[in-house]
Design an enzyme around this catalytic site. Structure first.
Site, short mmCIF file in Angstrom:
data_model
loop_
_atom_site.label_atom_id
_atom_site.label_comp_id
_atom_site.label_asym_id
_atom_site.label_seq_id
_atom_site.Cartn_x
_atom_site.Cartn_y
_atom_site.Cartn_z
N ILE A 295 7.28 47.14 -22.64
CA ILE A 295 7.66 47.49 -24.00
C ILE A 295 7.72 46.25 -24.88
O ILE A 295 7.80 45.12 -24.39
CB ILE A 295 9.01 48.23 -24.03
CG1 ILE A 295 10.16 47.29 -23.60
CG2 ILE A 295 8.99 49.45 -23.14
CD1 ILE A 295 11.55 47.91 -23.77
N SER A 296 7.68 46.45 -26.18
CA SER A 296 7.84 45.40 -27.18
C SER A 296 6.83 44.27 -26.93
O SER A 296 5.65 44.54 -26.72
CB SER A 296 9.29 44.90 -27.17
OG SER A 296 9.58 44.15 -28.32
N ASN A 297 7.27 43.01 -26.91
CA ASN A 297 6.24 41.97 -26.68
C ASN A 297 5.82 41.90 -25.22
O ASN A 297 4.79 41.30 -24.91
CB ASN A 297 6.65 40.60 -27.24
CG ASN A 297 7.93 40.06 -26.70
OD1 ASN A 297 8.30 40.32 -25.57
ND2 ASN A 297 8.64 39.29 -27.53
N GLY B 233 4.95 44.73 -23.85
CA GLY B 233 3.82 45.62 -24.03
C GLY B 233 2.64 44.89 -24.66
O GLY B 233 1.48 45.13 -24.30
#
Length: 715
Positions: free
Chosen positions: A310-312, A314
């Protein structure tokens, strides 16, 4: 990638591969004529190994189980001043798991997700502990300056006849356990999980006392640790002495101060985690040759590997897929990814009948923009009923501490706002955020994000990292230190640092360490409590303008950062890998029109008919599921937002079923979730009806159209 290879990845379990894997599972061997030796990657250091029984300790919950993870009180250490590696691991899993998810039963924990929810999505009465073995090592170039932590978890349920692996690169700036909530999906499936901290981490270099974290989170003097330090700021003894004399009690953090611009390597280190995973699996399950040497039996040809996080984290998975020239990765399933697009991607984003004017900006660009305007915008009367808006006004716009109104006034003085009253300036600032790419659904999130100092924390960290600034540079006058209630720099509490490997998020404010403005008129002070040269507490407008200039300016410091940004840009070529990206429409940290939307259009522009990317935009979802689980602190999140984590799991399910069984991926779509509603702070319990599943073929009103260089999102 050739089409023949692409088609083969849809159904990787061909009979020959299965037979070979079953032979391994049964203890068979091979003469090694057709398989290479299983060799340890050259970048890997010493590999530590620990096996957990799934009862007293385990891979997913560190022995805490679903019940222990749900407990708000963290597990204690026998000696808080000197926690053991095992205690730090347990605390890190507890902290990081809880940071990612809504841990309330009403919000879905234990029902829709959680250790006790099995791989088929069924809630059980168990604790969800996962037996298996955990392997940890540094990836480094021999200098000890990178020392990226890689970890591979292999559950006892791993089946070499049906091998699979997922990546769970840490999100944010956390340590290697920061991806544990993503890794959960793989562990339940019997898949190995490959983690990377991607060159970040929660534990700092204590510059005053010259102590550093080790790979297991315990601490040592820098001299004792040597090249085994997880992070050392890299100052000479002379530089360190001068630094401590001029700016005592400061800390350096790896993401900000490694000097590596680690983001440019996030794809590489994620691929290294996968290679580490293959090495571990073949050491355990690989065939042997006549000499008893392990062979590379589990390979990309017979193993499903899904890049996820997820997020960075991801974003790192996307970068890894783009860079995957060896075909190590079979597919991609990510949530709310941070994606740095090309400077001129040549794509358009349309929502409904309106083209979004500003899209595809980089994280440091839109975050430094938010850092300028968000505190002022949070006072807009039009968002006065949003979560934390009243508390924000009481805390940051009171007569005793009017720093948000002062920020509005300072922006007008700087020529960035034109209105005359605070209310009008706030509405103008809010509209500037809208015009710069934030969705209207993000309006209700600005007050809480401003109160938690999200934009300044992220802006300072990324500006330092991208420009490869040393801690001694004090970029834009910022540093990290503990502070007193007055805002003055103070020594850190003795019990805070030893456990920060587990409790810190790597982006101060965190673990008792705050963002400090060294250039305040009244002396160094906590950023939002510092005073300008004019003697006004305006939330350090000068610092925010300096950070913004690094993005938009032409001086040497700006060019240095801009060169670093260019090293992190993605190209949109996923090499034909089946991919599902999910993103919350309301995301105010990583706005969809700067990240997933334009990336999907770029991917179709680059790959054309070979693209197998599906983009899923989730209504009533935002970036921080954990905030939904704070009903007493952030009432209103619970009534407005659904957990995006549910859709990461759906994405992983979809990609796995596509790869293993040939099931069609869901088409690009908007998912119309149903908010829980009710009274803020006491929303009714979530049900499956609030979070409908992905549709293989969505209704026309929900279908997202992606063509070469363009994406159209229904309202």
């Amino acid at each position: 990638m050739k089409m023949s290879m692409m088609k083969a990845r849809v159904r990787p379990f061909v009979p020959a591969a299965v037979a070979a894997a079953v032979l391994v599972a049964c203890g068979g061997s091979s003469d090694g004529d057709s398989a290479a030796l299983n060799t340890k990657p050259a970048y890997l250091g010493t590999v530590s190994e620990a096996t957990y029984d799934g009862s007293t300790n385990d891979l997913l919950t560190a022995g805490l189980g679903a019940t222990g993870l749900a407990a708000a009180v963290p597990p204690a250490s026998a000696d808080p001043l000197k926690p053991t590696a095992a205690e730090l691991r347990r605390l890190a899993i507890h902290t990081n798991y809880r940071a990612m998810l809504d841990m309330t039963a009403a919000g879905g924990y234990g029902l829709l997700y959680g250790p006790n929810v099995d791989a088929q999505g069924k809630a059980t009465a168990g604790e969800g502990k996962v037996a298996g073995t955990e392997y940890i090592a540094f990836a480094d170039d021999g200098t000890g300056r990178k020392n990226v932590t890689l970890m591979v978890q292999v559950p006892t349920s791993f089946n070499p006849a049906k091998p699979c692996m997922i990546t769970a690169t840490t999100s944010g700036s956390r340590g290697v356990y920061g991806g544990i909530s993503t890794g959960e999906w793989g562990l339940k499936r019997g898949c190995a999980v490959a983690y990377s901290d991607k060159g970040t981490g929660g534990a700092p270099h204590d510059l005053q006392n010259d102590t550093v974290p080790l790979i297991d989170g315990t601490r040592a003097t820098a001299a004792t640790a040597g090249k085994s330090a997880a992070f050392n700021a890299g100052l000479t003894s002379t530089e360190l002495a001068a630094f401590n004399t001029a700016t005592p009690n400061r800390f350096a953090f790896k993401h900000a101060h490694s000097g590596q611009n680690s983001e440019k390597d996030w794809g590489t280190t994620t691929l290294q985690a996968v290679e580490f995973g293959y090495y571990v699996l073949n050491q355990r399950y690989g065939n042997t040759n006549a000499a008893g040497q392990r062979l590379k039996t589990l390979t990309p040809g017979n193993t499903i590997v899904i890049a996820s996080s997820i997020s960075n984290g991801g974003g790192a998975a996307i970068a890894a897929a783009e860079q995957d020239t060896q075909g190590l990765i079979s597919g991609v399933a990510v949530s709310e990814p941070a994606l740095e697009l090309p400077a001129n991607p040549g794509v358009t984003v349309r929502r409904g009948s309106t083209e979004v004017a500003v899209t595809g900006k980089t994280l440091v660009d839109f975050t430094t923009y938010a850092n300028l305007y968000q505190a002022c915008a949070s006072l807009a009367p039009s968002v006065s009923t949003s979560p934390f808006a009243a508390a924000f006004a009481a805390g940051f716009a009171s007569a005793a501490l009017p720093i948000a109104p002062n920020r509005c006034a300072a922006l007008k003085t700087a020529g960035l706002l034109s209105a005359s009253t605070t209310a009008a300036q706030a509405e103008e600032a809010l509209q500037k955020l809208r015009a710069y790419g934030w969705e209207p659904e993000s309006n209700d999130l600005h007050a809480s994000l401003a109160a938690f100092e999200v934009a300044p924390a992220v802006a300072v960290t990324f500006a330092n990292s991208l420009s490869r600034s040393s801690v001694k540079d004090h970029l834009c006058g910022f540093s990290y230190a503990a502070t007193a209630t007055t805002g003055a720099v103070a020594p850190l509490a003795a019990a805070a640092l030893p456990g920060m490997f587990a409790t810190g998020n790597g982006v101060p404010p965190s673990g008792g360490i705050n963002l400090v403005n060294n250039l305040g008129k009244l002396g160094p002070a906590r950023d939002f409590l510092s005073f300008s040269d004019a003697g006004v507490a305006d939330w350090n407008t000068a610092g925010a303008l300096c950070l913004r200039n690094l993005v938009t300016g032409t001086d040497a410091a700006a060019k240095k950062l801009q060169a670093g940004v260019d090293e992190t840009r993605r190209n949109g070529n996923l090499r034909g890998k089946p991919t599902v990206i999910v993103h919350g429409r309301a995301d105010a940290l990583l706005p969809v029109s700067h990240t997933s939307r334009p990336y999907a259009a770029l991917n179709r522009k680059v790959e054309g008919a070979a693209s197998r990317l599906s983009y899923v935009e989730v209504a009533n979802a935002q970036h921080f599921d954990g905030f939904i689980g704070l009903p007493t602190v952030l009432p209103g999140y619970d009534t407005r937002y659904v957990p995006l984590h549910v859709y990461l799991n759906h994405a992983l399910d979809a990609v796995y079923e596509h790869l293993a069984n040939g099931k069609a991926l869901p088409a690009s779509q908007v998912v119309r979730t149903v908010p829980r509603g009710g009274t803020p702070g006491s929303a009714p319990a979530i049900t499956a009806a609030n979070v409908p599943p992905l549709a293989t073929v969505p209704a026309a009103a929900n279908a997202i159209a992606i063509t070469a260089g363009a994406i159209s999102i229904p309202d």
